[in-house]
Write a protein that holds these residues in place. Structure first.
Motif, PDB file in Angstrom:
ATOM      1  N   LEU A  37      -3.174  18.970  -2.888  1.00 46.42           N
ATOM      2  CA  LEU A  37      -4.486  18.306  -2.951  1.00 46.42           C
ATOM      3  C   LEU A  37      -4.789  17.547  -1.666  1.00 46.42           C
ATOM      4  O   LEU A  37      -5.420  16.493  -1.675  1.00 46.42           O
ATOM      5  CB  LEU A  37      -4.556  17.358  -4.163  1.00 46.42           C
ATOM      6  N   GLU A  38      -4.271  18.103  -0.549  1.00 43.03           N
ATOM      7  CA  GLU A  38      -4.462  17.527   0.789  1.00 43.03           C
ATOM      8  C   GLU A  38      -3.813  16.162   0.945  1.00 43.03           C
ATOM      9  O   GLU A  38      -4.205  15.368   1.806  1.00 43.03           O
ATOM     10  CB  GLU A  38      -5.955  17.450   1.146  1.00 43.03           C
ATOM     11  N   LEU A  39      -2.793  15.881   0.112  1.00 42.24           N
ATOM     12  CA  LEU A  39      -2.080  14.594   0.190  1.00 42.24           C
ATOM     13  C   LEU A  39      -0.581  14.810   0.254  1.00 42.24           C
ATOM     14  O   LEU A  39       0.201  14.001  -0.251  1.00 42.24           O
ATOM     15  CB  LEU A  39      -2.442  13.709  -1.016  1.00 42.24           C
ATOM     16  N   GLY A  40      -0.162  15.917   0.853  1.00 41.74           N
ATOM     17  CA  GLY A  40       1.262  16.205   0.959  1.00 41.74           C
ATOM     18  C   GLY A  40       1.952  15.348   1.995  1.00 41.74           C
ATOM     19  O   GLY A  40       1.343  14.901   2.976  1.00 41.74           O
ATOM     20  N   HIS A  42      -7.128  12.246  -6.143  1.00 41.51           N
ATOM     21  CA  HIS A  42      -7.378  13.676  -6.029  1.00 41.51           C
ATOM     22  C   HIS A  42      -6.721  14.338  -7.242  1.00 41.51           C
ATOM     23  O   HIS A  42      -5.582  14.020  -7.576  1.00 41.51           O
ATOM     24  CB  HIS A  42      -6.766  14.252  -4.747  1.00 41.51           C
ATOM     25  N   THR A  43      -7.419  15.256  -7.888  1.00 41.24           N
ATOM     26  CA  THR A  43      -6.847  15.938  -9.046  1.00 41.24           C
ATOM     27  C   THR A  43      -7.115  17.437  -8.943  1.00 41.24           C
ATOM     28  O   THR A  43      -7.955  17.880  -8.147  1.00 41.24           O
ATOM     29  CB  THR A  43      -7.446  15.424 -10.377  1.00 41.24           C
ATOM     30  N   ASN A  93      -4.913   8.800  -3.316  1.00 45.19           N
ATOM     31  CA  ASN A  93      -5.200   8.757  -1.887  1.00 45.19           C
ATOM     32  C   ASN A  93      -5.086   7.307  -1.440  1.00 45.19           C
ATOM     33  O   ASN A  93      -6.042   6.536  -1.530  1.00 45.19           O
ATOM     34  CB  ASN A  93      -6.601   9.308  -1.610  1.00 45.19           C
ATOM     35  N   GLU A  94      -3.890   6.930  -1.005  1.00 45.62           N
ATOM     36  CA  GLU A  94      -3.617   5.519  -0.725  1.00 45.62           C
ATOM     37  C   GLU A  94      -4.415   5.003   0.458  1.00 45.62           C
ATOM     38  O   GLU A  94      -4.849   3.853   0.468  1.00 45.62           O
ATOM     39  CB  GLU A  94      -2.121   5.322  -0.508  1.00 45.62           C
ATOM     40  N   LYS A  95      -4.620   5.854   1.436  1.00 49.73           N
ATOM     41  CA  LYS A  95      -5.371   5.393   2.614  1.00 49.73           C
ATOM     42  C   LYS A  95      -6.810   5.080   2.245  1.00 49.73           C
ATOM     43  O   LYS A  95      -7.359   4.051   2.649  1.00 49.73           O
ATOM     44  CB  LYS A  95      -5.323   6.458   3.705  1.00 49.73           C
TER      45      LYS A  95
END
Length: 381
Positions: free
Chosen positions: A190-193, A221-222, A232-234
């Motif tokens: 989910l683009e958060l790797g 993101h799901t 998405n911590e940022k």
């Protein structure tokens, strides 16, 4: 809420009744009229009074009438319902980070100026709406109007709210989904790797969901059903989370990059003594501390941790997204003196903070700092 307000009004009526008796004003002939008038005055208090009593305590900063009226009128117009069906159930003073009240429309340019205002939650007893306003209500935005969550699957909604509830340690009833947008992520993560994480290289349909609570916003993101969910911590970091506002570290002031065999480095400087120390963690577990400028190298210390501990610390750096704070400085308050500045460097970047403002840092950064300090305190010579 209705019960709470009823009890509040009843208490006020009792106080008024007692006051009338003590002053000798109440009489057999006129008592009924006076009590009736007193009760009517209490019941006819402005709408904002209903939001003064929240969770058993009195709000110290009262929501202005013009903000109350502006919000209720706007929502009544949008939903085509009477303002009498609406009630303000929560509010808090805010300082928005831009002229769009942190709710920009797609491709909208927002002035980068701090805007004092309010975050207002309105309810009809079945649904909540969250508004962002300026200080007088002349400018307002409905958070849910930007990206409606009407089509958000129930499974995704429940998964996100449960995750946010656990992270914020707040009941689901106090959380609101303010944005929900369909997305197609570029990979299975989910683009958060993470840096070393293997992500399936396949387009993944899903959702970007924003959850709001008082003084906190989380972005998730799901996938399409909510069975896979990531924070998405940022994007979730905001001015409420960062009590100390970070500033970029000038390129000229960045420390040199790490040597090939170094995993992590801390440089501490300042304090009463004004000395500077450098501590480096090596890949093999070596922990070396020296004082900069010590010609005889008399204060050098060499300690060691296991390779497993080194690897665990590296995973922690990825887990808590140390790279999110890349080249940021969390400065000391104006006028502060004799504080120690710490400069931490990993392969992901450099961050600076000081011992005065340490407890006001973002929680994830604090977790990294605590883990690093534990390594320093638990090693043996």
């Amino acid at each position: 809420m209705k019960t709470m307000l009823k009890n509040y009004c009843t208490t006020n009526q009792a106080r008024i009744f007692t006051a009338l008796i003590l002053t000798g004003i109440l009489s057999v002939s006129s008592g009924g009229t006076l009590i009736k008038n007193a009760m009517a005055a209490t019941a006819n208090q402005p709408t904002q009074t209903t939001s003064e009593v929240l969770k058993g305590k009195i709000k110290t900063n009262r929501l202005p009438n013009q903000v109350v009226n502006a919000v209720l009128r706007d929502l009544a117009r949008r939903e085509r319902i009477s303002t009498k069906e609406l009630k303000i159930v929560d509010y808090s003073q805010q300082t928005w980070r831009n002229g769009c009240l942190e709710l920009p429309q797609p491709d909208e340019l927002c002035t980068q100026a701090l805007v004092p205002g309010w975050r207002v939650v309105v309810s009809n007893g079945q649904q909540n709406w969250v508004y962002h306003t300026n200080s007088n209500g002349r400018f307002l935005r409905l958070a849910t109007a930007q990206t409606p969550s009407v089509n958000l699957p129930t499974s995704v909604k429940n998964a996100v709210l449960q995750a946010a509830s656990g992270r914020l340690q707040q009941p689901v009833s106090r959380l609101n989904i303010t944005q929900a947008q369909q997305k197609t992520w570029r990979d299975g993560c989910l683009e958060l790797g993470g840096i070393d994480e293997l992500c399936l290289a396949a387009l993944t349909p899903g959702w970007r969901v924003v959850v709001s609570a008082v003084n906190q916003t989380l972005v998730y993101h799901t996938n399409q059903t909510g069975s896979v969910i990531r924070l998405n911590e940022k994007a979730s970091e905001n001015t409420d989370d960062d009590k100390v506002k970070p500033v970029p570290i000038p390129t000229s002031e960045l420390p040199p990059p790490l040597d090939q065999n170094v995993v992590f480095r801390q440089i501490s400087s300042g304090g009463f003594a004004g000395r500077t120390y450098e501590t480096v963690l090596l890949k093999d577990g070596g922990l070396i501390r020296v004082r900069i400028g010590d010609a005889n190298d008399s204060e050098r210390s060499v300690r060691r941790i296991s390779v497993q501990q080194v690897e665990q610390f590296q995973r922690l750096l990825q887990r808590y997204r140390f790279s999110n704070y890349k080249n940021l400085n969390y400065p000391a308050p104006n006028g502060a003196a004799d504080y120690i500045t710490y400069t931490l460097t990993s392969r992901q970047g450099t961050v600076q903070y000081n011992d005065i403002s340490r407890n006001d840092l973002p929680q994830n950064l604090l977790k990294v700092i605590n883990a690093w300090n534990q390594i320093n305190s638990n090693t043996q010579t």
